[in-house]
Every structure is written in structure tokens, then in C-alpha cells.
Design an enzyme around this catalytic site. Structure first.
Site, PDB file in Angstrom:
ATOM      1  N   GLY A 220       0.817  -1.200   0.000  1.00 22.13           N
ATOM      2  CA  GLY A 220       0.000   0.000   0.000  1.00 22.13           C
ATOM      3  C   GLY A 220       0.853   1.253   0.000  1.00 22.13           C
ATOM      4  CB  CYS A 221       0.131   4.673  -1.200  1.00 22.02           C
ATOM      5  SG  CYS A 221      -1.543   4.850  -0.540  1.00 22.02           S
ATOM      6  CE1 TYR A 222      -1.113   8.441   4.555  1.00 24.83           C
ATOM      7  CE2 TYR A 222      -3.149   7.364   3.899  1.00 24.83           C
ATOM      8  CZ  TYR A 222      -2.468   8.510   4.264  1.00 24.83           C
ATOM      9  OH  TYR A 222      -3.123   9.707   4.364  1.00 24.83           O
TER      10      TYR A 222
END
Length: 867
Positions: free
Chosen positions: A678-680
């Protein structure tokens, strides 16, 4: 000299063009020097407008007249890794302003034009005596200190102001914004009012005027005048003032410009290249020629460096050699650093810290590739006679084996020469090699021909012979012995290479082949050096067919754009239920129409081997039926990459977590199914991972994302009107990224997400509790620099990065590194584009790896963030 002359003339020309607002004439693009030009586009500007990349490109290319591209590139990256005011303090003798002003201004202009902001402090030198003579004042000295009465101070002040204005004016004519700072920095008490009158002893440094100048894009030009609390001007020694500035700003470099260009050895008459104080200081002071001013200078530098980080160093050089000293390995003047005492060991039991030894050996290319384990090499050392050389922290480790059993030539072999980035930059490597030459009259070693430090090895050898990608070096051999050694080398390898092209940990070369091995997936070693360098050379040049399922969203669109420009990937189909039947936009290699792929069609495509790699760009919870269909085909050879969270928590071992900077790249390359992070989660892990062994408590991530992270399905989180002038918190506990980061790092973290009104880009501010008083801010930044050395998509910055600078960029910036006063907590800031490195770019990295291409193939270098 011709090269030096061309550099100076070019600097003047560039300065004139910049002042007139003209674009420097050059046809070179940023691809000639990608790191420096692109990264420096993020740096300061003059005339309140960004400098053209062509101007910077010209400057950097001209620097190559005095050093290699890799040297200049590395030192630029090193110097820009800290905040601007921590680059360098340069002390200029007054005589240089009088006699070498054009050369001085040209050198400072070069630094300015590549985004570097030295703090410049100048003295007055012989000019004062000339002016005093004109005024009829007889100079008076006591204990070598000029007695400064009121009349003398009048002349001193006038001289300082004139010299300061001359330098500032010369710089301004070259397009450099320079700010004269003639007072307000140094506070002082009277040294001895009765004895020396208006002579001061510095008791404080006010950083504000200097920081304000640099923050506004100006070079600060200081005089060594100080003031009492009541405003009385006092004359202080310029060298002392420079030392006090260095103590306050803790720069990487302290530079003293003098006419001799360095310290001269009183016995040989030659310039001393480098002094390692911890190793040489006591013996140096006993030398008969070290006396008077020379002894005082060495003692002052020794005392100064005792209070600065070991990464700081002092250089004494001629003004004409400033660039060579800063941007080449060989330097030009005298480099003085603390260093460490060198330690010799003849048996394994002499190594009191086995973790340091293992960490040093992990730099070895054979060990990194899996061909050799640390344990097996240590076992080998037990059976041979060897002597090792290293500094205390083993930033450099050299091992000489008395006789190599693979050859009949009775010559000692330099079996290992392993250095960290710090070891190369601080010239510990030279000290180690000098110690080896004292002990061995003859020696040979083998180096990979792609090694980035090859020129250094050539400089240490008396002869060499190259074959099959390796180079045999030696010194101290007679002709017959050298011929025997060459014959052995020619017939069969006499031993593995000392290092590969990225072995030094300093200069990342563009070519490297790595073998597969089945080591543990994640890397959290005791050593800070990056144990998992990027794979920058591919083994495959065939085209690969990509099927993209779920191409409607923002991530899918970005991935389509990347594949469109990729030399090897081609889209064979795209599937989207909502867009079925419409023409695919943004893809120019072929005319493709969206389909709504059904299970039967997937089975048919897989049976007919029409897809090499499947990319699932679907919402969470939707991917499994497609994966099951692909895997149900017997003998399926295609690869699968899932961009959702469905398989990020896999415990079966069938899925590999695809974060290349933290997961063994060979594991990714050998994988069949990859779960894209995921990005976060990517930003958070990269911000926390290097400190894992120092953490004591619960790290907390305060994250803010642009509304593209909420997807295309309408909601309050992507409603621009609702988000205007607003910050929306959501999923304040148990967010899936909280679980993802905790699972991957093997420690619990807290995650507090928010969405803001910009479109794309994430800022993650991470509060990390530390073991008390274990690390300073500088220590922490160095840990991150070392850990992410060679990672093209990670920038380590001395300052907290801004989310507006990451939007549209293919990387992550990690910076800030603010430690609290109790020294038990650090705040690290990471920024990432959620659609690119947070999703599409990272997917392309994984696609490249599983298909055997270079990891960064198809990732535009002109929009990579660099530090």
C-alpha cells in the site's frame, strides 16, 4: 591548468548569462548527469526564478574536467544530503581577496550554481598593515596577537568592509546572490583589555543572520568582527571565528584557503595529502618540523574536530583547487579528519565484536550474491594464515592471506577489501592500504572490471592484467613472478574479485548481475549499509505481454502510461466492467478496446500462454476469483501482481511482498505471485525500518493523503467541495495499513490517516520512540543515508520534505530527523506520490524484477526525486 582555466572562464560566462536572465547555451539534457541536474532542480534559485537545468548541467559537466562523473555525482549527493547551512564553512585569507579575487569568486559561483551554500568568512591579512602604514600607525604585536587600539580598529573595520564589498560585488557580477554580513554574528568579551585593547574572545554565535541569508537564496559573506553586549566592536582571529562557526553549524566540511595549498611536510618538503588524527596526532606532534604556527594549527584543528561528528573534516587548500578538493577522491590540499585508530588482527578471536565483523563481510559481493556465506568464509579464515586491517567501527576491512592455495605463486593476496560509503568518503581506504604496503613488500588482488572505484585500484598497483571481466593487480613483483601469476590468472581464476561495481557502498554503477538465492525475505541487518542494492541490469530483452484487470481507476491509468513508454512491456488486454467496449486512451503501441473479462476467457488466455504477467488493479476483496482462475490452469507459467490488500497478509508463503527496497530483490525476482504494498504502508515502512533495532515503544504515523487515494467512486473523501479548507480524519484505529506495516516490520505501530484537498501525494509524519540517548539527529540521518545508499527511488534529506514536491514524482523522500531534547524520540517525515511509487511505479519495479529486466526500466529518470 587548461582544464582549470576553462572551468573558471565557464563559471564567469554562466554567471553573466544568469545575471542577464538568459539560458546558458548547451544542448545536454539531464540524462547526461541525471542525479545532479534533477536533484538540484529542487534546490535554491536566483533572481527569484529557478535556474535552468541546462545551466546546472553545464556547471556539472565542467566539474568533470577535474574529476570523474561518478566522483562528482557522489559528492554532490553527499553534500546535498544535509540542510543547506551544514554543507561547509570556508575561511578565506585576506590576501586571497586581494590577489586571487576572480578565482575565488569563480569557485564560489560554481558551488552556488549547483545548489550548495557555503558559509564564507574572510580575514583581512596584509591589507591592514598597508593601510596602517598609510595612516601612520605602527603595528604592534604581543604573543603574536595584534594590539588593536581605537585607531587600529578604525582601519581594521574599514578594511573588513572594503574587502567584504569587493567579494560580494564580484559574486553578484557572476549571477550569485551574496549577502554581506559584517556584524551581528559573533559576540565576545575582551581577551585582555589592558594588554590587547580591542581584541575579543568569542563567547557566542548568532546563527540567525546566516540562516536567513541561505533561506533567501543568498551566500552569506561574513567578517571576523565581534561585538560586546554594549555594541563595542572587537577584532577576533579569523581562524578562531571559523572554528566557532563550525562548532555551531556542524558542517560536513571546514575549508581553510591559503596560499600554500595545504600543510607542507618539513622533512620532505611535500604537501601532506591527509592526516588521520586518531591514528597520527601524537606521533605528528613529536615530529621536529611541527612547531610554532604549524603545531598551533594542528592542535586547533584537533580540538575543533573532537566536538564535531566524525563525518566532518578540515581541508587546507589553494583557492584554485577548491572544486578538486570537494568533488574528487584524490582531493588537492591537506585533508584532516578524526578517523579512527587502525587495528590489526591475526586471528578471529581478536575481533571482540562479531556483529561488526559480520556486517563488514556482508559488503562482499560473493556473500551478497549467496555464493558464499559469512560463516563459511570465517571457517576458511581459521584454516589459513591471515592479517586483517580495519578502523575501529570496521567501516573498512581488509584481509591479506599469506598464500593463496589456488595458485602456486608464493605471493600474499589481498583477499578482501570492503569499505562502506563513509570509509571511501573519509579516505580511510587510503590509510588502510598504506598500512598494508608497510607490512607487505609484494601483493596481488583481483577486481571486477565494472567496479566504480577501479581508478583507485589502478593508482595503488604497479602492474595489471585483464581478462573475462576481471582485472589482476599487483605491486612489488619481479618480472618472472608477475608472469607466473598472469599465467595462473589466464588459465583459471586465482580468486574472486574484491568487489563488484556497487561494493564500495559509495558509487552506484549502472551495471550489475546478481545470482538467485533463497535468503530470508526481509532485511534489517546490524550494519547500516544497504545489503539489498537495486538490480540495475536485466537478463531478459524479450517483450512481455501484460493483462491489466481493473484499468478504470487512477492507478490503472498511471500504469498504462508507464507501460506505454516501456521498451519491453506490451498490453495484450485491459479489463473494466464500466468501460467495456470503449477505446483505451493514453496507450499508443496498439489500438486496444476495454473488455469485461470473464472466468472462461481467463482460462482460455492462460491455456494458450497469451499472457506473461497479470496485473490486478481491483478494489480490496475482488481479486481472488481471478487469481483462482489463472492458477487452475495446469502448467500455468504467468506471473501475478495484485495491487489490492487481499494478499498482503499471506501466511502460506505463496505470495511475496513486493517492496524492493526492504525485501530481498532476488526473492521478488524468483516469485510467481507478488502482493504490491500500500501507499501509506510503503512510506511508513521506509520511514521506520532503518531504526528498527533502536526503537523502544510504539511508533505513530500521522498521515495525510490527497483525495485521489479515495479512488474514483464518489464519497466525502474525494468530494473537492467538502475537502476545501478542510482536513478529514478517518479510520482512526485498526486501519488496514496499520495492520500491514505492523505485520511487515514485525512491530506494532499506530496509524492515523487523513485526507486533504490536494489531488495526489502523501505526507507521513512519524514519531518514533527510541532507546534513551542512543542516537543524535546526525547519527540517525547517517543511518538512513547508508541504508538507502544506491536506491534511485529514495531520497534522504536533511530537511522535512514537502508533499507539494512529491506529486508526480516516482520516489519517496525521507527527512526531518528531529530528535527531542530528552533524546528518546525522533520525528521522521516521508512523502510519496500515492499513485506512483505508492502503487503504479512500485508495480512496475516488481514487474521488471519478475520478468528479468532492469529494476528501473521504464521509470522516467527526469521525474525521479533525488537528494
Amino acid at each position: 591548468m587548461l582544464a582549470r582555466r576553462s572551468v573558471i572562464l565557464a563559471a564567469r560566462a554562466i554567471g553573466r548569462k544568469a545575471q542577464l536572465g538568459l539560458k546558458a547555451a548547451t544542448t545536454q539534457s539531464s540524462t547526461f548527469f541525471p542525479v545532479s541536474v534533477v536533484e538540484l532542480n529542487q534546490r535554491r534559485s536566483f533572481n527569484n526564478t529557478p535556474m535552468t537545468s541546462s545551466t546546472r548541467s553545464t556547471v556539472v559537466q565542467l566539474l568533470n574536467n577535474i574529476g570523474s562523473k561518478r566522483e562528482v555525482e557522489q559528492y554532490l549527493k553527499y553534500f546535498t544530503s544535509v540542510s543547506s547551512q551544514q554543507f561547509a564553512v570556508i575561511k578565506v585569507g585576506g590576501a586571497i581577496i586581494t590577489q586571487q579575487l576572480p578565482e575565488l569568486a569563480s569557485c564560489l559561483a560554481f558551488l552556488y550554481h549547483v545548489g550548495l551554500y557555503p558559509i564564507v568568512l574572510h580575514g583581512t591579512g596584509p591589507q591592514i598593515n598597508e593601510l596602517l602604514e598609510v595612516e601612520g600607525v605602527e603595528p604592534e604585536y604581543i604573543d603574536g596577537i595584534r594590539v588593536t587600539d581605537a585607531k587600529t580598529m578604525e582601519v581594521v573595520r574599514k578594511c573588513f568592509l572594503e574587502q567584504n564589498l569587493r567579494l560580494v560585488t564580484a559574486l553578484e557580477k557572476m549571477g550569485v546572490h551574496a549577502r554581506p554580513i559584517t556584524a551581528g554574528v559573533f559576540s565576545a568579551d575582551f581577551l585582555d583589555k589592558d594588554k590587547y585593547q580591542l581584541v575579543g574572545k568569542i563567547n557566542g554565535v548568532n546563527k540567525s543572520p546566516v540562516e536567513a541569508a541561505i533561506e533567501s537564496g543568498y551566500l552569506p559573506i561574513l567578517t571576523s568582527l565581534a561585538e560586546t553586549p554594549s555594541g563595542q566592536l572587537l577584532n577576533v582571529n579569523a581562524d578562531v571565528a571559523a572554528s566557532e562557526l563550525a562548532r555551531e553549524f556542524e558542517p560536513l566540511k571546514i575549508v581553510y584557503l591559503n596560499e600554500k595549498g595545504g600543510l607542507i611536510h618539513g622533512g620532505t618538503g611535500e604537501k601532506i595529502s591527509a592526516i588521520n588524527l586518531d591514528e597520527e596526532y601524537e606521533d605528528l606532534l613529536k615530529e621536529p618540523w611541527v612547531k610554532y604556527g604549524t603545531k598551533l594549527k594542528i592542535k586547533e584543528i584537533h580540538d575543533l574536530l573532537q566536538h564535531l561528528p566524525r563525518s566532518s573534516s578540515v581541508a587546507i587548500i589553494d583557492v584554485n583547487d577548491l572544486q578538486k578538493e570537494l568533488f574528487t577522491d584524490s582531493g588537492a590540499g591537506t585533508l584532516i579528519r578524526r578517523g579512527y585508530k587502525l587495528i590489526n588482527r591475526n586471528k578471529l578471536s581478536d575481533f571482540t565484536n562479531s556483529d561488526l565483523l559480520r556486517a563488514a563481510l556482508l559488503r562482499d559481493p560473493e556473500i551478497k550474491s549467496g555464493k558464499l556465506s559469512v560463516a563459511s568464509y570465517l571457517k576458511h579464515l581459521e584454516s589459513v594464515s591471515f592479517k586483517s586491517y580495519g578502523d575501529a567501527p570496521l567501516e573498512v576491512l581488509a584481509i591479506v592471506v599469506d598464500k593463496n592455495t589456488k595458485t602456486n605463486v608464493d605471493v600474499p593476496k589481498l583477499d578482501k577489501f570492503l569499505s562502506s560509503r563513509t570509509g571511501w568518503l573519509n579516505n580511510v581506504t587510503d590509510n588502510i592500504f598504506a598500512a598494508i604496503k608497510k607490512d607487505y613488500k609484494s601483493l596481488y588482488w583481483v577486481v571486477n572490471e565494472n567496479d566504480s572505484n577501479l581508478s583507485w585500484y589502478f593508482s595503488k598497483a604497479e602492474g595489471s592484467f585483464a581478462k573475462n571481466g576481471e582485472i589482476l593487480f599487483w605491486f612489488g613483483l619481479d618480472t618472472d613472478t608477475a608472469a607466473k601469476l598472469i599465467k595462473q590468472f589466464d588459465v583459471a581464476s586465482v580468486g574472486s574479485s574484491l568487489s563488484s561495481e556497487t561494493e564500495s557502498g559509495v558509487f552506484s554503477a549502472a551495471q550489475q548481475k546478481r545470482g538467485f538465492h533463497s535468503s530470508a525475505a526481509r532485511y534489517y541487518p546490524n550494519s547500516n549499509t544497504n545489503p539489498n542494492p537495486p538490480i540495475k541490469e536485466g537478463t531478459n530483452s524479450k517483450k512481455s505481454r501484460v493483462a491489466l484487470i481493473g484499468a478504470r481507476g487512477y492507478v490503472g491509468q498511471n500504469l498504462i502510461g508507464l507501460i506505454d513508454k516501456h521498451p519491453y512491456f506490451e498490453l495484450s488486454l485491459v479489463s473494466s466492467r464500466e468501460l467495456s467496449g470503449q477505446k483505451l486512451q493514453g496507450y499508443n503501441k496498439d489500438n486496444i478496446v476495454y473488455s469485461n473479462l470473464q472466468k472462461e476467457e481467463i482460462l482460455e488466455l492462460e491455456k494458450n500462454n497469451e499472457v506473461d504477467i497479470w496485473v490486478m488493479a481491483l478494489p480490496n476483496g475482488v481479486c481472488k476469483p481471478f487469481v483462482d482462475a489463472i492458477e487452475s490452469v495446469e502448467g500455468s507459467q504467468s506471473k501475478i501482481i495484485d495491487l489490492s490488500a487481499d494478499y498482503r497478509f499471506d501466511t502460506t508463503g505463496e505470495w511475496t511482498y513486493g517492496l524492493p527496497e526492504l525485501v530481498d530483490r532476488n526473492t521478488i525476482r524468483a516469485a510467481k505471485k507478488i502482493s504490491n504494498p500500500g501507499c501509506y504502508a510503503t512510506a511508513s515502512q521506509l520511514a521506520i525500518a532503518p531504526l528498527k533495532k533502536h526503537i523502544q515503544g510504539l511508533p505513530t504515523v500521522f498521515g495525510v493523503s490527497g483525495y485521489s487515494g479515495a479512488g474514483t467512486k464518489p464519497s466525502k473523501k474525494n468530494d473537492v467541495e467538502y475537502l476545501t479548507n478542510n482536513l478529514v480524519p478517518y479510520s482512526l484505529t485498526d486501519h488496514i495499513h496499520e495492520k500491514e506495516v505492523s505485520s511487515q516490520l514485525g512491530l506494532s505501530i499506530a496509524f492515523i490517516p487523513h485526507v486533504a484537498q490536494w489531488f495526489q501525494g502523501i505526507s507521513a509524519t512519524v514519531s518514533i520512540p527510541l532507546k534513551p540517548k542512543s542516537l543524535t539527529s546526525r547519527d540517525i540521518r547517517n543511518i538512513y543515508q547508508d541504508r538507502y545508499q544506491g536506491e534511485d527511488l529514495i531520497t534522504v534529506s536533511g530537511e522535512a520534505p514537502l508533499v507539494k514536491d512529491i506529486s508526480g514524482k516516482h520516489g519517496v523522500v525521507v527527512g526531518g530527523f528531529a530528535v527531542n531534547s530528552a533524546e528518546d524520540r525522533v520525528v521522521v517525515v516521508a512523502t510519496i506520490d500515492n499513485l506512483l511509487k505508492g502503487a503504479a511505479t512500485q508495480c512496475l519495479q516488481n514487474m521488471n524484477l519478475v520478468q528479468g529486466y532492469s529494476e528501473y526500466e521504464g521509470i522516467p529518470t527526469d521525474v525521479v526525486i533525488r537528494g
